[in-house]
Design an enzyme around this catalytic site. Structure first.
Site, PDB file in Angstrom:
ATOM      1  N   HIS A   1      -9.311   3.516  -1.199  1.00  0.00           N
ATOM      2  CA  HIS A   1      -7.882   3.094  -1.053  1.00  0.00           C
ATOM      3  C   HIS A   1      -7.634   2.121  -2.320  1.00  0.00           C
ATOM      4  O   HIS A   1      -7.531   0.878  -2.109  1.00  0.00           O
ATOM      5  CB  HIS A   1      -7.892   2.605   0.217  1.00  0.00           C
ATOM      6  CG  HIS A   1      -6.412   2.047   0.587  1.00  0.00           C
ATOM      7  ND1 HIS A   1      -5.478   2.486   0.099  1.00  0.00           N
ATOM      8  CD2 HIS A   1      -6.140   1.249   1.558  1.00  0.00           C
ATOM      9  CE1 HIS A   1      -4.213   1.956   0.775  1.00  0.00           C
ATOM     10  NE2 HIS A   1      -4.758   1.060   1.400  1.00  0.00           N
TER      11      HIS A   1
ATOM     12  N   CYS B   1       0.938  -1.227  -0.185  1.00  0.00           N
ATOM     13  CA  CYS B   1       0.027   0.111  -0.009  1.00  0.00           C
ATOM     14  C   CYS B   1       0.936   1.314   0.199  1.00  0.00           C
ATOM     15  O   CYS B   1       0.205   2.394  -0.231  1.00  0.00           O
ATOM     16  CB  CYS B   1      -1.025  -0.071   1.343  1.00  0.00           C
ATOM     17  SG  CYS B   1      -1.906  -1.554   1.351  1.00  0.00           S
TER      18      CYS B   1
ATOM     19  N   ILE C   1     -12.701  -1.531  -0.972  1.00  0.00           N
ATOM     20  CA  ILE C   1     -12.019  -1.864  -1.949  1.00  0.00           C
ATOM     21  C   ILE C   1     -12.250  -0.889  -3.354  1.00  0.00           C
ATOM     22  O   ILE C   1     -13.262  -0.522  -3.456  1.00  0.00           O
ATOM     23  CB  ILE C   1     -12.569  -3.122  -2.374  1.00  0.00           C
ATOM     24  CG1 ILE C   1     -11.921  -4.164  -1.150  1.00  0.00           C
ATOM     25  CG2 ILE C   1     -12.031  -3.822  -3.814  1.00  0.00           C
ATOM     26  CD1 ILE C   1     -12.620  -5.636  -0.996  1.00  0.00           C
TER      27      ILE C   1
ATOM     28  N   LYS D   1     -10.300   6.104   4.218  1.00  0.00           N
ATOM     29  CA  LYS D   1     -11.780   5.388   4.553  1.00  0.00           C
ATOM     30  C   LYS D   1     -12.786   5.927   3.771  1.00  0.00           C
ATOM     31  O   LYS D   1     -13.450   5.176   3.469  1.00  0.00           O
ATOM     32  CB  LYS D   1     -11.755   6.140   6.049  1.00  0.00           C
ATOM     33  CG  LYS D   1     -13.280   5.745   6.579  1.00  0.00           C
ATOM     34  CD  LYS D   1     -13.329   4.179   6.931  1.00  0.00           C
ATOM     35  CE  LYS D   1     -14.892   3.954   6.807  1.00  0.00           C
ATOM     36  NZ  LYS D   1     -15.536   3.773   5.231  1.00  0.00           N
TER      37      LYS D   1
ATOM     38  N   CYS E   1     -13.336   0.384   8.187  1.00  0.00           N
ATOM     39  CA  CYS E   1     -12.117  -0.077   7.066  1.00  0.00           C
ATOM     40  C   CYS E   1     -12.329   0.822   5.860  1.00  0.00           C
ATOM     41  O   CYS E   1     -13.518   1.278   5.672  1.00  0.00           O
ATOM     42  CB  CYS E   1     -12.830  -1.525   6.612  1.00  0.00           C
ATOM     43  SG  CYS E   1     -12.868  -2.550   7.953  1.00  0.00           S
ATOM     44  N   SER E   2     -11.113   0.884   5.214  1.00  0.00           N
ATOM     45  CA  SER E   2     -11.213   1.385   4.020  1.00  0.00           C
ATOM     46  C   SER E   2     -11.735   0.596   3.004  1.00  0.00           C
ATOM     47  O   SER E   2     -11.854  -0.797   3.328  1.00  0.00           O
ATOM     48  CB  SER E   2      -9.694   1.702   3.662  1.00  0.00           C
ATOM     49  OG  SER E   2      -8.876   0.590   3.656  1.00  0.00           O
TER      50      SER E   2
HETATM   51  N1  COA Z   1     -16.704   1.587   4.140  1.00  0.00           N
HETATM   52  C1  COA Z   1     -18.024   1.955   3.871  1.00  0.00           C
HETATM   53  N2  COA Z   1     -19.058   1.166   3.299  1.00  0.00           N
HETATM   54  C2  COA Z   1     -18.497   0.049   2.761  1.00  0.00           C
HETATM   55  C3  COA Z   1     -17.241  -0.337   3.004  1.00  0.00           C
HETATM   56  C4  COA Z   1     -16.163   0.551   3.554  1.00  0.00           C
HETATM   57  N3  COA Z   1     -15.070  -0.170   3.874  1.00  0.00           N
HETATM   58  N4  COA Z   1     -17.028  -1.731   2.222  1.00  0.00           N
HETATM   59  C5  COA Z   1     -18.214  -1.693   1.602  1.00  0.00           C
HETATM   60  N5  COA Z   1     -19.128  -0.705   1.802  1.00  0.00           N
HETATM   61  C6  COA Z   1     -20.489  -0.454   1.380  1.00  0.00           C
HETATM   62  C7  COA Z   1     -20.622  -1.099  -0.094  1.00  0.00           C
HETATM   63  O1  COA Z   1     -20.528   0.513  -0.830  1.00  0.00           O
HETATM   64  C8  COA Z   1     -22.186  -1.512   0.043  1.00  0.00           C
HETATM   65  O2  COA Z   1     -23.163  -0.626   0.337  1.00  0.00           O
HETATM   66  P1  COA Z   1     -24.528  -0.805  -0.647  1.00  0.00           P
HETATM   67  O3  COA Z   1     -25.146  -1.992  -0.040  1.00  0.00           O
HETATM   68  O4  COA Z   1     -25.260   0.714  -0.124  1.00  0.00           O
HETATM   69  O5  COA Z   1     -24.196  -0.732  -2.016  1.00  0.00           O
HETATM   70  C9  COA Z   1     -22.178  -2.424   1.219  1.00  0.00           C
HETATM   71  O6  COA Z   1     -21.106  -1.896   2.200  1.00  0.00           O
HETATM   72  C10 COA Z   1     -21.503  -3.848   1.172  1.00  0.00           C
HETATM   73  O7  COA Z   1     -20.472  -3.775   0.414  1.00  0.00           O
HETATM   74  P2  COA Z   1     -19.298  -5.026   0.135  1.00  0.00           P
HETATM   75  O8  COA Z   1     -18.778  -4.717  -1.235  1.00  0.00           O
HETATM   76  O9  COA Z   1     -20.570  -6.244  -0.096  1.00  0.00           O
HETATM   77  O10 COA Z   1     -18.644  -5.170   1.174  1.00  0.00           O
HETATM   78  P3  COA Z   1     -17.781  -6.313   1.509  1.00  0.00           P
HETATM   79  O11 COA Z   1     -18.156  -7.202   2.773  1.00  0.00           O
HETATM   80  O12 COA Z   1     -17.392  -7.352   0.135  1.00  0.00           O
HETATM   81  O13 COA Z   1     -16.105  -5.579   1.870  1.00  0.00           O
HETATM   82  C11 COA Z   1     -14.789  -5.032   3.659  1.00  0.00           C
HETATM   83  C12 COA Z   1     -16.261  -5.064   2.944  1.00  0.00           C
HETATM   84  C13 COA Z   1     -14.611  -3.982   4.804  1.00  0.00           C
HETATM   85  C14 COA Z   1     -14.526  -6.291   3.945  1.00  0.00           C
HETATM   86  C15 COA Z   1     -13.897  -4.706   2.453  1.00  0.00           C
HETATM   87  O14 COA Z   1     -14.337  -3.126   2.188  1.00  0.00           O
HETATM   88  C16 COA Z   1     -12.316  -4.412   2.807  1.00  0.00           C
HETATM   89  O15 COA Z   1     -11.920  -5.707   2.900  1.00  0.00           O
HETATM   90  N6  COA Z   1     -11.729  -3.610   3.317  1.00  0.00           N
HETATM   91  C17 COA Z   1     -10.340  -3.524   3.973  1.00  0.00           C
HETATM   92  C18 COA Z   1      -9.465  -3.288   2.552  1.00  0.00           C
HETATM   93  C19 COA Z   1      -8.010  -3.442   2.721  1.00  0.00           C
HETATM   94  O16 COA Z   1      -7.700  -4.233   3.692  1.00  0.00           O
HETATM   95  N7  COA Z   1      -7.227  -2.445   2.164  1.00  0.00           N
HETATM   96  C20 COA Z   1      -5.873  -2.634   2.388  1.00  0.00           C
HETATM   97  C21 COA Z   1      -5.357  -2.110   3.968  1.00  0.00           C
HETATM   98  S1  COA Z   1      -3.646  -2.328   4.313  1.00  0.00           S
END
Ligand code: COA
Length: 384
Positions: free
Chosen positions: A334, A85, A211, A330, A208-209
């Protein structure tokens, strides 16, 4: 150190971008940066591209020449830079060093990632390759899991509260409302963060940030060449980079990111600045605890005080030291390889007075980019 000018910046919208390819994203951000700088392709001496994992996200390696080709920049040298990252921040540093060495005078530095083509499970696995695969990822550890352990320990050692973590997300979502390029334009409350689905205890979805797909680009120039193109450049006056153990278990402390501290110290020393002189900062809030660890490691607040400072509004726009005015990782999003470059873009916009409704009054800014859970950190100081 000698100063390097940022003479142009460009971004794509961040989000789930189904209708743009990886190279289209880069070309869009790059074209904006080149137009902003008032140069044309023939002025560019070299290209550096931050990218974490083209191979796993979109089955594409060898992206440096791919991008030079699609951007119409061949035959200039094109180099990919990878540090998870922190790839974007490190690409900026490579561009700065190329200019300071005297090898090049005008350099384009970009970052790009297209993450949303994979399922969340495969994206999580891909991101986990930035941990110690043998000791962490193979055992089932993920990035939300690693940062959850850091959060839990910070709460134990310093009394940081669950609500204070949530306040980081609330603030950054608020800031993103005023950033047209941000992935989310949704105001959230502490209650909503606390009520969102649990990802890795104590971190929830809204900690969480996301995808993200996106690209960011800057044009750097030597101070002498910059005068040809602009009367008001922003200067990179300090650059710092440090590494630490990739695995969390090998660190002396998991509540203080030593790579952040060491990169910050180098950047401050090179710029001849102290943390107290920084007036706006973009820091690596991949998870809400990440922002608290960042502002403590950079000396913007005392160790253990990140949660309290957030709660008291010190890091909000209008506060003592506004942090992540862009919305941060966030809420702005990201796209891992692009993030470090996008942070510099935001600081440049702030220092030029072009940040619209999220504008703060600043002459000195800082950008802080982390790879993994803190195995790499890169810090830049920018001044107008
Ligand atoms: N913050 C706010 N809203 C989020 C979000 C986030 N981080 N991630 C997803 N959403 C929202 C989506 O827009 C969606 O909204 P909608 O239903 O209104 O369309 C809903 O939440 C579900 O989204 P979905 O894509 O099904 O979520 P997911 O469960 O597949 O993924 C996380 C969610 C948190 C697991 C994923 O965002 C993640 O892995 N984040 C961390 C990324 C990371 O690790 N980066 C590197 C860091 S070192």
């Amino acid at each position: 150190m000698k100063r390097v000018a940022v003479i142009g910046v460009g971004l794509t919208k961040f989000g789930e971008l189904w209708d743009a390819s990886f190279s289209q994203l880069f070309v869009e951000a790059g074209t904006r940066a080149i137009n902003d700088a008032g140069i044309d392709g023939t002025d560019v001496d070299a290209l550096y591209v931050g990218n974490m994992s083209g191979g796993r996200f979109i089955d594409q390696e060898h992206i440096s020449c791919l991008i030079a080709d699609y951007a119409g920049l061949t035959p200039i040298p094109a180099t990919r830079v990878e540090a998870a990252c922190a790839s974007g921040g490190l690409a900026i540093r490579q561009g700065v060093m190329a200019i300071l060495s005297g090898m090049h005078e005008v350099v384009v530095v970009g970052g790009v990632e297209k993450m949303t083509d994979l399922s969340t499970e495969r994206t999580t696995q891909t991101l986990a390759t930035a941990s110690d695969s043998e000791w962490e990822a193979f055992m089932g550890m993920t990035f939300p899991g690693l940062y959850a352990m850091m959060a839990r320990r910070h709460m134990h050692e310093y009394g940081t509260t669950r609500e204070q973590l949530a306040m980081v997300a609330v603030k950054n979502h608020e800031n993103a409302l005023h950033n047209p390029y941000a992935q989310f334009h949704v105001r959230i409350t502490v209650e909503q963060v606390l009520g969102s689905p649990l990802v890795a205890d104590p971190l929830r979805l809204l900690d969480c940030s996301p995808i993200t797909d996106g690209a960011a680009c800057v044009v750097l120039a030597s101070e002498e060449r910059a005068k040809e193109f602009t009367d008001s450049p922003v200067f990179i006056t300090g650059s710092g980079q440090a590494s630490s153990s990739i695995a969390l278990h090998s660190r002396e402390s998991i509540t203080f990111v030593d790579a952040t501290y060491n990169a910050g110290q180098e950047a401050y020393a090179r710029a001849g600045r102290s943390p107290a002189e920084v007036q706006v900062a973009e820091v690596h809030d991949a998870f809400t605890i990440g922002e608290i660890l960042a502002i403590e490691g950079l000396g913007l607040v005392e160790r253990g005080e990140g949660g309290r400072a957030t709660e008291e509004g010190e890091t909000a726009i209008g506060g003592r030291i506004p942090v992540n005015t862009s919305g941060g990782l966030k809420a702005k999003g990201h796209p891992v390889g692009a993030t470090g470059v996008a942070q510099v873009v935001e600081v440049v916009l702030q220092l030029r007075g072009e940040a619209g409704k999220r504008q703060v009054d600043a002459d000195v800014g800082l950008a802080h980019n982390v790879g993994g859970s803190g195995g790499t950190a890169v810090v830049h100081i920018l001044e107008r």
